[in-house]
Design a protein around this motif. Sequence first.
Motif, PDB file in Angstrom:
ATOM      1  N   MET A  34      48.683  16.368  -6.072  1.00 20.16           N
ATOM      2  CA  MET A  34      47.683  15.272  -6.382  1.00 20.16           C
ATOM      3  C   MET A  34      46.335  16.218  -5.583  1.00 20.16           C
ATOM      4  SD  MET A  34      48.966  11.921  -7.691  1.00 20.16           S
ATOM      5  CE  MET A  34      47.278  11.765  -7.372  1.00 20.16           C
ATOM      6  N   GLY A  35      45.356  15.565  -5.878  1.00 23.11           N
ATOM      7  CA  GLY A  35      44.467  16.182  -5.445  1.00 23.11           C
ATOM      8  C   GLY A  35      42.681  15.266  -6.106  1.00 23.11           C
ATOM      9  N   TRP A  36      41.841  15.303  -5.093  1.00 21.80           N
ATOM     10  CA  TRP A  36      40.630  14.921  -5.593  1.00 21.80           C
ATOM     11  C   TRP A  36      39.703  15.843  -5.902  1.00 21.80           C
ATOM     12  CZ3 TRP A  36      39.688   9.733  -5.711  1.00 21.80           C
ATOM     13  CH2 TRP A  36      41.371   9.127  -5.242  1.00 21.80           C
ATOM     14  N   PHE A  37      38.906  15.701  -6.867  1.00 24.55           N
ATOM     15  CA  PHE A  37      37.347  16.176  -6.926  1.00 24.55           C
ATOM     16  C   PHE A  37      36.037  15.441  -7.108  1.00 24.55           C
ATOM     17  CE2 PHE A  37      39.065  20.498  -8.220  1.00 24.55           C
ATOM     18  CZ  PHE A  37      40.860  20.205  -8.373  1.00 24.55           C
ATOM     19  N   ARG A  38      35.496  16.124  -7.102  1.00 22.76           N
ATOM     20  CA  ARG A  38      33.695  15.271  -7.288  1.00 22.76           C
ATOM     21  C   ARG A  38      32.898  16.314  -8.241  1.00 22.76           C
ATOM     22  NH1 ARG A  38      31.844  15.883  -0.740  1.00 22.76           N
ATOM     23  NH2 ARG A  38      31.355  17.604  -1.319  1.00 22.76           N
ATOM     24  N   GLN A  39      32.570  15.353  -8.866  1.00 15.89           N
ATOM     25  CA  GLN A  39      30.853  15.790  -9.507  1.00 15.89           C
ATOM     26  C   GLN A  39      29.517  15.184  -9.619  1.00 15.89           C
ATOM     27  OE1 GLN A  39      31.323  15.764 -14.134  1.00 15.89           O
ATOM     28  NE2 GLN A  39      30.173  17.397 -13.804  1.00 15.89           N
ATOM     29  N   ALA A  40      28.782  15.771  -9.141  1.00 18.43           N
ATOM     30  CA  ALA A  40      27.777  15.599  -8.361  1.00 18.43           C
ATOM     31  C   ALA A  40      26.576  15.386 -10.219  1.00 18.43           C
ATOM     32  CB  ALA A  40      27.113  16.018  -7.069  1.00 18.43           C
ATOM     33  N   PRO A  41      25.147  14.744  -9.966  1.00 20.83           N
ATOM     34  CA  PRO A  41      24.738  14.809 -11.090  1.00 20.83           C
ATOM     35  C   PRO A  41      24.054  16.418 -11.254  1.00 20.83           C
ATOM     36  CG  PRO A  41      24.016  12.233  -9.719  1.00 20.83           C
ATOM     37  CD  PRO A  41      25.679  13.507  -8.973  1.00 20.83           C
ATOM     38  N   GLY A  42      24.207  16.609 -12.185  1.00 13.00           N
ATOM     39  CA  GLY A  42      24.017  17.477 -12.675  1.00 13.00           C
ATOM     40  C   GLY A  42      24.592  19.399 -12.286  1.00 13.00           C
ATOM     41  N   GLU A  43      25.217  18.713 -11.301  1.00 13.49           N
ATOM     42  CA  GLU A  43      26.410  19.494 -11.265  1.00 13.49           C
ATOM     43  C   GLU A  43      28.091  19.495 -11.933  1.00 13.49           C
ATOM     44  OE1 GLU A  43      23.853  21.110  -8.295  1.00 13.49           O
ATOM     45  OE2 GLU A  43      25.743  21.655  -9.109  1.00 13.49           O
ATOM     46  N   GLU A  44      28.992  21.048 -11.226  1.00 12.21           N
ATOM     47  CA  GLU A  44      29.838  21.156 -11.899  1.00 12.21           C
ATOM     48  C   GLU A  44      31.146  20.421 -11.679  1.00 12.21           C
ATOM     49  OE1 GLU A  44      29.523  25.456 -14.634  1.00 12.21           O
ATOM     50  OE2 GLU A  44      30.999  25.015 -12.883  1.00 12.21           O
ATOM     51  N   ARG A  45      31.632  19.955 -11.907  1.00  8.38           N
ATOM     52  CA  ARG A  45      32.918  19.243 -11.279  1.00  8.38           C
ATOM     53  C   ARG A  45      33.527  20.018 -10.540  1.00  8.38           C
ATOM     54  NH1 ARG A  45      36.933  15.509 -14.102  1.00  8.38           N
ATOM     55  NH2 ARG A  45      37.626  17.405 -15.528  1.00  8.38           N
ATOM     56  N   GLU A  46      33.884  19.804  -8.456  1.00  7.12           N
ATOM     57  CA  GLU A  46      34.775  20.669  -6.908  1.00  7.12           C
ATOM     58  C   GLU A  46      35.162  19.647  -7.434  1.00  7.12           C
ATOM     59  OE1 GLU A  46      32.040  21.950  -4.595  1.00  7.12           O
ATOM     60  OE2 GLU A  46      31.068  19.591  -3.656  1.00  7.12           O
ATOM     61  N   PHE A  47      36.222  20.651  -6.296  1.00 10.45           N
ATOM     62  CA  PHE A  47      37.549  20.617  -5.746  1.00 10.45           C
ATOM     63  C   PHE A  47      36.832  20.120  -4.871  1.00 10.45           C
ATOM     64  CE2 PHE A  47      42.050  21.430  -3.949  1.00 10.45           C
ATOM     65  CZ  PHE A  47      41.565  21.256  -3.114  1.00 10.45           C
ATOM     66  N   LEU A  82      41.736   9.094  -0.034  1.00 10.46           N
ATOM     67  CA  LEU A  82      41.142  10.200   1.100  1.00 10.46           C
ATOM     68  C   LEU A  82      40.201   9.359   1.265  1.00 10.46           C
ATOM     69  CD1 LEU A  82      39.904  12.880   0.745  1.00 10.46           C
ATOM     70  CD2 LEU A  82      38.688  12.188  -1.277  1.00 10.46           C
ATOM     71  N   GLN A  83      40.876   9.666   3.098  1.00 10.51           N
ATOM     72  CA  GLN A  83      39.430   9.492   4.009  1.00 10.51           C
ATOM     73  C   GLN A  83      38.179  10.173   3.845  1.00 10.51           C
ATOM     74  OE1 GLN A  83      40.227   6.080   5.290  1.00 10.51           O
ATOM     75  NE2 GLN A  83      37.874   7.077   6.894  1.00 10.51           N
ATOM     76  N   MET A  84      37.412   9.173   3.908  1.00  9.83           N
ATOM     77  CA  MET A  84      35.818  10.495   4.088  1.00  9.83           C
ATOM     78  C   MET A  84      35.130   9.903   5.327  1.00  9.83           C
ATOM     79  SD  MET A  84      35.030  10.690   0.069  1.00  9.83           S
ATOM     80  CE  MET A  84      34.397   9.187  -0.146  1.00  9.83           C
ATOM     81  N   ASN A  85      34.633  10.440   6.681  1.00  7.84           N
ATOM     82  CA  ASN A  85      33.908  10.388   7.838  1.00  7.84           C
ATOM     83  C   ASN A  85      33.001  11.199   7.515  1.00  7.84           C
ATOM     84  OD1 ASN A  85      35.914   7.960   8.350  1.00  7.84           O
ATOM     85  ND2 ASN A  85      37.489   9.880   9.454  1.00  7.84           N
ATOM     86  N   ILE A  86      32.592  10.987   8.617  1.00  8.03           N
ATOM     87  CA  ILE A  86      30.840  11.534   8.927  1.00  8.03           C
ATOM     88  C   ILE A  86      30.152  11.750   7.131  1.00  8.03           C
ATOM     89  CG2 ILE A  86      29.511  13.165   9.698  1.00  8.03           C
ATOM     90  CD1 ILE A  86      32.287  13.441  12.064  1.00  8.03           C
ATOM     91  N   LEU A  87      30.387  10.843   6.710  1.00  5.27           N
ATOM     92  CA  LEU A  87      29.746  10.527   5.006  1.00  5.27           C
ATOM     93  C   LEU A  87      28.574  11.287   5.205  1.00  5.27           C
ATOM     94  CD1 LEU A  87      31.525   8.228   3.217  1.00  5.27           C
ATOM     95  CD2 LEU A  87      31.388  11.133   2.377  1.00  5.27           C
ATOM     96  N   LYS A  88      28.169  12.465   4.356  1.00  6.39           N
ATOM     97  CA  LYS A  88      26.788  12.697   3.820  1.00  6.39           C
ATOM     98  C   LYS A  88      25.382  12.892   2.575  1.00  6.39           C
ATOM     99  CE  LYS A  88      27.991  16.600   6.703  1.00  6.39           C
ATOM    100  NZ  LYS A  88      28.501  18.354   7.153  1.00  6.39           N
ATOM    101  N   PRO A  89      24.466  12.752   2.808  1.00  8.84           N
ATOM    102  CA  PRO A  89      23.773  12.916   1.164  1.00  8.84           C
ATOM    103  C   PRO A  89      24.302  14.282   0.445  1.00  8.84           C
ATOM    104  CG  PRO A  89      21.920  12.906   2.851  1.00  8.84           C
ATOM    105  CD  PRO A  89      23.802  12.797   3.716  1.00  8.84           C
ATOM    106  N   GLU A  90      24.669  14.757   0.881  1.00  6.78           N
ATOM    107  CA  GLU A  90      25.437  15.875  -0.406  1.00  6.78           C
ATOM    108  C   GLU A  90      26.897  15.395  -0.588  1.00  6.78           C
ATOM    109  OE1 GLU A  90      23.757  16.308   2.618  1.00  6.78           O
ATOM    110  OE2 GLU A  90      24.953  17.802   3.913  1.00  6.78           O
ATOM    111  N   ASP A  91      27.259  14.670  -0.285  1.00  6.42           N
ATOM    112  CA  ASP A  91      28.743  13.891  -0.512  1.00  6.42           C
ATOM    113  C   ASP A  91      28.312  12.972  -1.826  1.00  6.42           C
ATOM    114  OD1 ASP A  91      29.820  14.726   2.820  1.00  6.42           O
ATOM    115  OD2 ASP A  91      30.483  15.352   2.009  1.00  6.42           O
ATOM    116  N   THR A  92      27.514  12.642  -1.592  1.00  8.53           N
ATOM    117  CA  THR A  92      27.180  11.438  -3.209  1.00  8.53           C
ATOM    118  C   THR A  92      27.543  12.181  -4.201  1.00  8.53           C
ATOM    119  OG1 THR A  92      25.170  10.858  -2.100  1.00  8.53           O
ATOM    120  CG2 THR A  92      25.632  10.241  -4.839  1.00  8.53           C
ATOM    121  N   ALA A  93      28.231  11.784  -4.859  1.00 10.43           N
ATOM    122  CA  ALA A  93      29.085  12.299  -6.658  1.00 10.43           C
ATOM    123  C   ALA A  93      30.230  10.910  -7.027  1.00 10.43           C
ATOM    124  CB  ALA A  93      29.596  13.280  -6.130  1.00 10.43           C
ATOM    125  N   VAL A  94      30.407  11.104  -7.829  1.00 10.65           N
ATOM    126  CA  VAL A  94      31.926  11.093  -8.655  1.00 10.65           C
ATOM    127  C   VAL A  94      33.011  11.877  -8.796  1.00 10.65           C
ATOM    128  CG1 VAL A  94      32.658  10.017 -11.021  1.00 10.65           C
ATOM    129  CG2 VAL A  94      30.374   9.573 -10.059  1.00 10.65           C
TER     130      VAL A  94
END
Length: 127
Positions: A34-47, A82-94
């Motif tokens: 199982m995996g999680w990926f994310r995609q920020a606006p204007g960016e490619e999807r990343e692992f 996926l537990q996400m702690n200490i979130l940063k603005p750069e974590d913003t994505a789908v």
Amino acid sequence: QVELVESGGGLVQAGGSLRLSCTASEHPFMPYTMGWFRQAPGEEREFVSAISSNGRNLYYADSVKGRFTISSVNTKNTLVYLQMNILKPEDTAVYFCAATLTQSLRDIRNELRYDYWGQGTQVTVSS
């Protein structure tokens, strides 16, 4: 065809936490990885992170290491958190959940390895 559904996204302030869940439309569904990926606006999807079905092999992108934790659940239809702690603005994505039945951990960070995908859940971190 099994469908994956993500939940748990939302708006949070920097430094906050969210927990994403991934469920399958059918049970049992037993992916090898199982995996999680994310995609920020204007960016490619990343692992972001991945886990083997036995929970012994964990993988993280450098950008989330130490802040995010992936865990295998496989309770009823819930597959992975996926537990996400200490979130940063750069974590913003789908954020997308992905799964593969292929019994190999090779190229686990490559999205092409995954056969099943969810529609994504929005995570927005405000500064």
